[in-house]
Design a protein around this motif. Structure first.
Motif, mmCIF file in Angstrom:
data_model
loop_
_atom_site.group_PDB
_atom_site.id
_atom_site.type_symbol
_atom_site.label_atom_id
_atom_site.label_comp_id
_atom_site.label_asym_id
_atom_site.label_seq_id
_atom_site.Cartn_x
_atom_site.Cartn_y
_atom_site.Cartn_z
ATOM 1 N N UNK A 1 -10.208 26.539 23.990
ATOM 2 C CA UNK A 1 -11.332 26.836 23.096
ATOM 3 C C UNK A 1 -11.049 28.099 22.278
ATOM 4 N N UNK A 2 -10.580 29.146 22.938
ATOM 5 C CA UNK A 2 -10.283 30.391 22.219
ATOM 6 C C UNK A 2 -9.068 30.231 21.306
ATOM 7 N N UNK A 3 -8.146 29.362 21.690
ATOM 8 C CA UNK A 3 -7.007 29.077 20.814
ATOM 9 C C UNK A 3 -7.491 28.354 19.552
ATOM 10 N N UNK A 4 -8.388 27.398 19.719
ATOM 11 C CA UNK A 4 -8.962 26.713 18.557
ATOM 12 C C UNK A 4 -9.718 27.699 17.674
ATOM 13 N N UNK A 5 -10.367 28.688 18.279
ATOM 14 C CA UNK A 5 -11.074 29.757 17.561
ATOM 15 C C UNK A 5 -10.124 30.459 16.599
ATOM 16 N N UNK A 6 -8.886 30.683 17.042
ATOM 17 C CA UNK A 6 -7.897 31.336 16.175
ATOM 18 C C UNK A 6 -7.286 30.351 15.176
ATOM 19 N N UNK A 7 -7.184 29.084 15.549
ATOM 20 C CA UNK A 7 -6.602 28.081 14.648
ATOM 21 C C UNK A 7 -7.421 27.926 13.369
#
Length: 485
Positions: free
Chosen positions: A136-142
């Motif tokens: 989820x946090x990776x998608x936040x950065x994506x």
């Protein structure tokens, strides 16, 4: 494709570093520092957590990417991000309560074949939560088109930490039980670091205002759970089911072979990080021209890159098995058949991103149920008969059927497909070089053979790819990094 190639190259580099560390762990440290049953136990725990991941995340990592660019005001965006942060608790809390009151039943069920699993069911739950919120946090950065740091955390961080933990086991500073606890702690720490980075890009403002068209977001999140489950089912259901039908050390033997083959998926994993938000953007803008261009270029680029990796694995596999402990060297068929499945995955380009972010995402419900059913049935039939080779073939069949259905669907609905005549030419080149180099052996140490053959094959392959001008994007990168061409 400029930003795609640029960030994909950096992501590919970090992913290969991660896989290099993972290779040392999987092929040498695990096999020598842990007993086969404990190696199998670790693989089982992580595979089970991966299977749970899509449910724990509740599809949020994909919903974030699909809908983020549709919110134009700060208030609406803050409300949307608040929903994304709290939505996973819809699944996490009930599962936790079921675990508290039904632990004995669940643990007994999972440990029926291998009793040592009984004490580690909570490890699966905690690891799954850590994996879910990391994504989820990776998608936040994506969505900010920042994928490189997240990819380093995803591919390098946990493998490096586990390498240190394995070293501690070897030095007898910790026992195996503490090592397994440490593995869970590593995944939790990785999630916390990714959270800090994501919040540095955009700090959340908790706001519970009404969100426009929230029903579409919830519906998408629910259905995307199935889509996410598909990938996890394909990756880890085989290991999980091997643990239910065979002695748990077979999970370790299978994991080594699958790890070797999975190296082929590195380019796709790397490029996927930046293709997802770009695909969502083109779909939201109804820019079909750019979308089709991205579809075809990503397919060809991934075929060219992953094709070389497939070649290097196939022509060196016999020498590699001479280096490994003998009990881990019985998976030649597993490596080849899983490798072919991964190659097919790469040829699909950004097909997944198109379906997940289009108005037709609901079709994943049908595809997901079909694939999960096929994967379970194939494994149930083939594992008892053929062991780990049967599980590999079951995975291969499931991937081929699933990908072919997605390919046909995008062609029917969006009138685009990723292949061209160049695709056929590249496949012919891969076939010729596979057979041409497979039987070439030198009378040196296996490691020297692998290095020498890999250098010769890589140079020949890159020269032919450049000479025949299969891909302008690839040629531009070759000119940049290999100026002698």
């Amino acid at each position: 494709m400029g930003i795609v190639i640029k960030q994909s190259f950096k992501n590919t580099l970090s992913t290969y570093i991660g896989f290099g560390i993972g290779a040392i762990n999987a092929l040498f440290l695990y096999t020598n520092f842990l007993t086969d049953d404990y190696y199998g136990l670790v693989a089982f725990v992580l595979s089970a957590a991966n299977i749970m991941l899509p449910f724990m995340a509740f599809g949020v990592q994909n919903a974030l990417i699909k809908f983020y660019s549709t919110f134009k005001t700060k208030n609406s965006l803050n409300s949307f991000l608040t929903l994304m942060l709290f939505l996973p608790f819809v699944f996490i809390i009930p599962v936790g309560l079921i675990g508290i009151f039904g632990y004995d039943f669940i643990a007994s069920l999972l440990s029926e074949k291998n009793p040592m699993v009984y004490e580690y069911v909570w490890h699966i739950y905690i690891t799954a939560i850590a994996m879910a919120y990391f994504e989820i946090f990776y998608a936040w950065s994506k969505v900010h088109l920042k994928t490189v740091f997240g990819n380093i955390m995803r591919e390098i961080f946990h493998r490096f930490c586990i390498m240190i933990l394995l070293g501690c086991v070897y030095m007898k500073w910790i026992d195996v039980e503490t090592f397994i606890d440490g593995v869970v702690a590593v995944y939790a720490l990785r999630m916390i670091i990714m959270k800090i980075y994501a919040y540095a890009l955009r700090f959340p403002v908790i706001k519970f205002s009404e969100i426009e068209d929230v029903s579409s977001i919830l519906k998408y999140s629910f259905l995307i759970i199935i889509a996410g489950s598909i990938a996890m089912v394909i990756l880890d259901l085989d290991k999980f089911m091997i643990g239910q039908y065979l002695e748990i050390e077979n999970v370790a033997y299978y994991s080594v072979s699958v790890f070797i083959a999975t190296v082929i998926s590195v380019p796709q994993r790397s490029m996927h990080q930046i293709m997802m938000p770009l695909t969502a953007k083109f779909l939201n803008e109804n820019n079909k021209t750019e979308l089709e261009s991205l579809y075809q270029k990503s397919s060809l680029s991934l075929l060219l890159i992953s094709g070389l990796i497939f070649l290097l694995i196939v022509v060196n596999i016999n020498m590699l098995y001479e280096i490994l402990p003998e009990k881990f060297t019985g998976g030649l068929f597993v490596v080849v058949i899983i490798g072919l499945a991964k190659l097919y995955d790469n040829v699909m380009g950004n097909n997944n991103a198109i379906i997940f972010n289009s108005d037709y995402y609901r079709v994943v419900l049908f595809f997901g149920v079909l694939l999960a059913t096929l994967a379970v049935v194939f494994n149930m039939i083939l594992i008892p008969i053929y062991g780990i080779e049967g599980s590999a073939f079951a995975t291969f069949l499931a991937i081929v059927i699933y990908n072919t259905l997605k390919l046909i669907f995008v062609k029917m609905k969006l009138k685009m497909q990723p292949f061209s005549f160049t695709t056929i030419k590249v496949l012919i080149l891969l076939t010729v070089l596979s057979f041409g180099f497979y039987y070439v052996e030198f009378s040196f140490h296996p490691m020297v053979n692998i290095i020498l053959k890999s250098i010769l094959l890589s140079l020949l392959y890159l020269f032919l790819v450049y000479k025949f001008k299969f891909s302008k994007d690839i040629n531009d990168q070759l000119k940049k990094y290999l100026p002698f061409l």
